[in-house]
Motif scaffolding. Sequence first.
Motif, PDB file in Angstrom:
ATOM      1  N   ALA A   1       0.832  -1.203   0.000  1.00 38.56           N
ATOM      2  CA  ALA A   1       0.000   0.000   0.000  1.00 38.56           C
ATOM      3  C   ALA A   1       0.868   1.255   0.000  1.00 38.56           C
ATOM      4  CB  ALA A   1      -0.927  -0.002   1.209  1.00 38.56           C
ATOM      5  N   ALA A   2       1.970   1.231   0.767  1.00 42.26           N
ATOM      6  CA  ALA A   2       2.888   2.377   0.806  1.00 42.26           C
ATOM      7  C   ALA A   2       3.580   2.569  -0.536  1.00 42.26           C
ATOM      8  CB  ALA A   2       3.909   2.184   1.917  1.00 42.26           C
ATOM      9  N   GLU A   3       3.951   1.472  -1.196  1.00 42.74           N
ATOM     10  CA  GLU A   3       4.579   1.566  -2.514  1.00 42.74           C
ATOM     11  C   GLU A   3       3.626   2.188  -3.528  1.00 42.74           C
ATOM     12  OE1 GLU A   3       5.888  -2.299  -3.671  1.00 42.74           O
ATOM     13  OE2 GLU A   3       7.245  -2.529  -1.969  1.00 42.74           O
ATOM     14  N   VAL A   4       2.376   1.747  -3.508  1.00 43.14           N
ATOM     15  CA  VAL A   4       1.374   2.300  -4.428  1.00 43.14           C
ATOM     16  C   VAL A   4       1.186   3.791  -4.168  1.00 43.14           C
ATOM     17  CG1 VAL A   4      -1.104   2.310  -4.941  1.00 43.14           C
ATOM     18  CG2 VAL A   4       0.148   0.147  -4.845  1.00 43.14           C
ATOM     19  N   ARG A   5       1.073   4.165  -2.905  1.00 49.06           N
ATOM     20  CA  ARG A   5       0.868   5.573  -2.553  1.00 49.06           C
ATOM     21  C   ARG A   5       2.048   6.426  -3.039  1.00 49.06           C
ATOM     22  NH1 ARG A   5      -0.979   4.409   1.681  1.00 49.06           N
ATOM     23  NH2 ARG A   5       0.893   4.188   2.932  1.00 49.06           N
ATOM     24  N   SER A   6       3.264   5.957  -2.819  1.00 52.79           N
ATOM     25  CA  SER A   6       4.442   6.707  -3.272  1.00 52.79           C
ATOM     26  C   SER A   6       4.467   6.820  -4.786  1.00 52.79           C
ATOM     27  CB  SER A   6       5.720   6.014  -2.766  1.00 52.79           C
ATOM     28  OG  SER A   6       5.791   6.069  -1.364  1.00 52.79           O
ATOM     29  N   ARG A   7       4.066   5.750  -5.464  1.00 50.56           N
ATOM     30  CA  ARG A   7       4.034   5.774  -6.929  1.00 50.56           C
ATOM     31  C   ARG A   7       3.038   6.815  -7.437  1.00 50.56           C
ATOM     32  NH1 ARG A   7       1.350   0.780  -8.747  1.00 50.56           N
ATOM     33  NH2 ARG A   7      -0.494   2.084  -9.040  1.00 50.56           N
ATOM     34  N   ILE A   8       1.872   6.868  -6.802  1.00 49.81           N
ATOM     35  CA  ILE A   8       0.861   7.841  -7.217  1.00 49.81           C
ATOM     36  C   ILE A   8       1.326   9.261  -6.932  1.00 49.81           C
ATOM     37  CG2 ILE A   8      -1.451   8.721  -6.694  1.00 49.81           C
ATOM     38  CD1 ILE A   8      -2.309   5.795  -6.308  1.00 49.81           C
ATOM     39  N   LEU A   9       1.851   9.485  -5.747  1.00 55.74           N
ATOM     40  CA  LEU A   9       2.261  10.833  -5.373  1.00 55.74           C
ATOM     41  C   LEU A   9       3.390  11.343  -6.250  1.00 55.74           C
ATOM     42  CD1 LEU A   9       2.057  10.611  -1.480  1.00 55.74           C
ATOM     43  CD2 LEU A   9       0.474  11.764  -3.035  1.00 55.74           C
ATOM     44  N   GLU A  10       4.258  10.450  -6.696  1.00 59.64           N
ATOM     45  CA  GLU A  10       5.356  10.853  -7.575  1.00 59.64           C
ATOM     46  C   GLU A  10       4.893  10.923  -9.028  1.00 59.64           C
ATOM     47  OE1 GLU A  10       8.857  12.318  -8.739  1.00 59.64           O
ATOM     48  OE2 GLU A  10       8.254  11.965  -6.645  1.00 59.64           O
ATOM     49  N   GLY A  11       4.214   9.880  -9.493  1.00 56.72           N
ATOM     50  CA  GLY A  11       3.828   9.809 -10.902  1.00 56.72           C
ATOM     51  C   GLY A  11       2.723  10.763 -11.276  1.00 56.72           C
ATOM     52  N   GLU A  12       1.885  11.137 -10.307  1.00 56.37           N
ATOM     53  CA  GLU A  12       0.742  12.020 -10.589  1.00 56.37           C
ATOM     54  C   GLU A  12       1.007  13.448 -10.120  1.00 56.37           C
ATOM     55  OE1 GLU A  12      -2.024  11.020 -12.151  1.00 56.37           O
ATOM     56  OE2 GLU A  12      -1.483   8.900 -12.270  1.00 56.37           O
ATOM     57  N   ARG A  13       2.278  13.783  -9.922  1.00 61.18           N
ATOM     58  CA  ARG A  13       2.602  15.121  -9.433  1.00 61.18           C
ATOM     59  C   ARG A  13       2.041  16.183 -10.381  1.00 61.18           C
ATOM     60  NH1 ARG A  13       5.668  16.607  -5.418  1.00 61.18           N
ATOM     61  NH2 ARG A  13       6.446  14.482  -5.151  1.00 61.18           N
ATOM     62  N   GLY A  14       1.273  17.096  -9.836  1.00 62.67           N
ATOM     63  CA  GLY A  14       0.637  18.124 -10.647  1.00 62.67           C
ATOM     64  C   GLY A  14      -0.746  17.740 -11.133  1.00 62.67           C
ATOM     65  N   SER A  15      -1.068  16.429 -11.087  1.00 59.21           N
ATOM     66  CA  SER A  15      -2.393  15.975 -11.490  1.00 59.21           C
ATOM     67  C   SER A  15      -3.391  16.204 -10.355  1.00 59.21           C
ATOM     68  CB  SER A  15      -2.364  14.487 -11.842  1.00 59.21           C
ATOM     69  OG  SER A  15      -1.470  14.223 -12.896  1.00 59.21           O
ATOM     70  N   VAL A  16      -4.663  16.165 -10.694  1.00 54.47           N
ATOM     71  CA  VAL A  16      -5.700  16.322  -9.678  1.00 54.47           C
ATOM     72  C   VAL A  16      -6.024  14.949  -9.095  1.00 54.47           C
ATOM     73  CG1 VAL A  16      -8.050  17.079  -9.190  1.00 54.47           C
ATOM     74  CG2 VAL A  16      -6.649  18.339 -10.835  1.00 54.47           C
ATOM     75  N   LEU A  17      -5.854  14.817  -7.795  1.00 53.54           N
ATOM     76  CA  LEU A  17      -6.177  13.593  -7.064  1.00 53.54           C
ATOM     77  C   LEU A  17      -7.442  13.827  -6.254  1.00 53.54           C
ATOM     78  CD1 LEU A  17      -2.650  12.680  -5.602  1.00 53.54           C
ATOM     79  CD2 LEU A  17      -3.622  12.021  -7.811  1.00 53.54           C
ATOM     80  N   LEU A  18      -8.278  12.808  -6.196  1.00 50.73           N
ATOM     81  CA  LEU A  18      -9.499  12.890  -5.382  1.00 50.73           C
ATOM     82  C   LEU A  18      -9.592  11.630  -4.533  1.00 50.73           C
ATOM     83  CD1 LEU A  18     -12.134  14.063  -4.422  1.00 50.73           C
ATOM     84  CD2 LEU A  18     -13.155  13.565  -6.639  1.00 50.73           C
ATOM     85  N   PRO A  19      -8.863  11.588  -3.403  1.00 53.34           N
ATOM     86  CA  PRO A  19      -8.972  10.446  -2.490  1.00 53.34           C
ATOM     87  C   PRO A  19     -10.334  10.438  -1.800  1.00 53.34           C
ATOM     88  CG  PRO A  19      -6.894  11.638  -2.192  1.00 53.34           C
ATOM     89  CD  PRO A  19      -7.798  12.511  -3.007  1.00 53.34           C
ATOM     90  N   THR A  20     -10.884   9.277  -1.619  1.00 53.24           N
ATOM     91  CA  THR A  20     -12.256   9.155  -1.123  1.00 53.24           C
ATOM     92  C   THR A  20     -12.471   9.824   0.224  1.00 53.24           C
ATOM     93  OG1 THR A  20     -12.640   7.107  -2.337  1.00 53.24           O
ATOM     94  CG2 THR A  20     -14.002   7.480  -0.395  1.00 53.24           C
ATOM     95  N   HIS A  21     -11.515   9.685   1.136  1.00 53.38           N
ATOM     96  CA  HIS A  21     -11.767  10.088   2.520  1.00 53.38           C
ATOM     97  C   HIS A  21     -11.186  11.447   2.891  1.00 53.38           C
ATOM     98  CE1 HIS A  21     -13.658   6.291   3.317  1.00 53.38           C
ATOM     99  NE2 HIS A  21     -12.594   5.645   2.861  1.00 53.38           N
ATOM    100  N   PHE A  22     -10.591  12.164   1.923  1.00 53.64           N
ATOM    101  CA  PHE A  22     -10.110  13.509   2.223  1.00 53.64           C
ATOM    102  C   PHE A  22     -11.309  14.424   2.477  1.00 53.64           C
ATOM    103  CE2 PHE A  22      -5.587  13.878   0.268  1.00 53.64           C
ATOM    104  CZ  PHE A  22      -5.193  12.748   0.945  1.00 53.64           C
ATOM    105  N   PRO A  23     -11.182  15.357   3.426  1.00 59.73           N
ATOM    106  CA  PRO A  23     -12.310  16.258   3.717  1.00 59.73           C
ATOM    107  C   PRO A  23     -12.617  17.158   2.533  1.00 59.73           C
ATOM    108  CG  PRO A  23     -10.313  17.002   4.827  1.00 59.73           C
ATOM    109  CD  PRO A  23     -10.001  15.654   4.258  1.00 59.73           C
ATOM    110  N   ALA A  24     -13.864  17.611   2.457  1.00 60.51           N
ATOM    111  CA  ALA A  24     -14.311  18.455   1.348  1.00 60.51           C
ATOM    112  C   ALA A  24     -13.465  19.726   1.270  1.00 60.51           C
ATOM    113  CB  ALA A  24     -15.784  18.807   1.533  1.00 60.51           C
TER     114      ALA A  24
END
Length: 295
Positions: A241-264
């Motif tokens: 799970a940590a590897e996936v998260r790091s991959r997303i945070l690095e590979g999607e830098r500048g992209s719009v992320l919408l994690p389900t549980h982040f506050p509005a």
Amino acid sequence: MPHWFDLGDVAVVPLIEDDRLLIEPGEFFPGLEPDLADWYTREPWFDRAAGKLVFAIQSFLVCSADEVLVVDACVGAGKDRRRAEFDQLPDRWMRQFLATGLRPAEVDAVVFTHLHADHVGAATVRREPVFPHAPHLVVEEEFRYWSSEAGAAAMRRTGDYLADSVLPIEQAGQLSFVAPDAAVGKHAELVPAAGHTPGNVCVRVRGSAGTLLLAGDTMHHGVQIRHPELSTRYCVDPGKAAEVRSRILEGERGSVLLPTHFPAPSAGRVRGGFEFAADLIQTGQFRWREWRRAS
């Protein structure tokens, strides 16, 4: 305040079941001592009076002029759940769905990013599928895990939500297995993200005016942007799970992320901390037919 995300010819609409679920830091992240000098311990991420993390419980509509997808289905109403905040909820989710002007029969497909209790519940009422014409898409490995002895053991803390929220869909012939990188309709594709659960996926949504990654439970709170190595106690494979998260945070830098549980308003870009995507946010009630005519 109601809001949605404008991708031009595609709209992403949150259906928020709980906009402020407060969680003890140590419940999700054993041993975490929040740094009160850091950005993730300020509003809207942290309730300092309570000393608790702020989570949202939500799912999403992905709407175009001729297609409607539901991505996940929250906890659902009237379900027996061992967590007090999830037990016998009123039907806020369906009220929000109907407020868009849509009806269940107009949903073309339902996507389950994974099969946790807070992602599947509103897909059934009284053990009957809510969306009568929609295939419900899930990665086969995910379903097999939760149907196994290991999955049954993991559900002891929640109660057997598979029985009332997933198996009725299978029995109705509406559960369909898909590859973790499958195209889903005309504007979305799955992105493999196994780790939090064995068949976990994200959903990339592409519109004429932008792209957004529904990041699901690859990250639950802003503290994991500050510390990507920090997985929750509920991750089946914390290291992966940590590897996936790091991959997303690095590979999607500048992209719009919408994690389900982040506050509005939940969607944003990683820029030092997490910068909410004000350029995509439209405030007010989304109404599908009006939007479709205007677009």
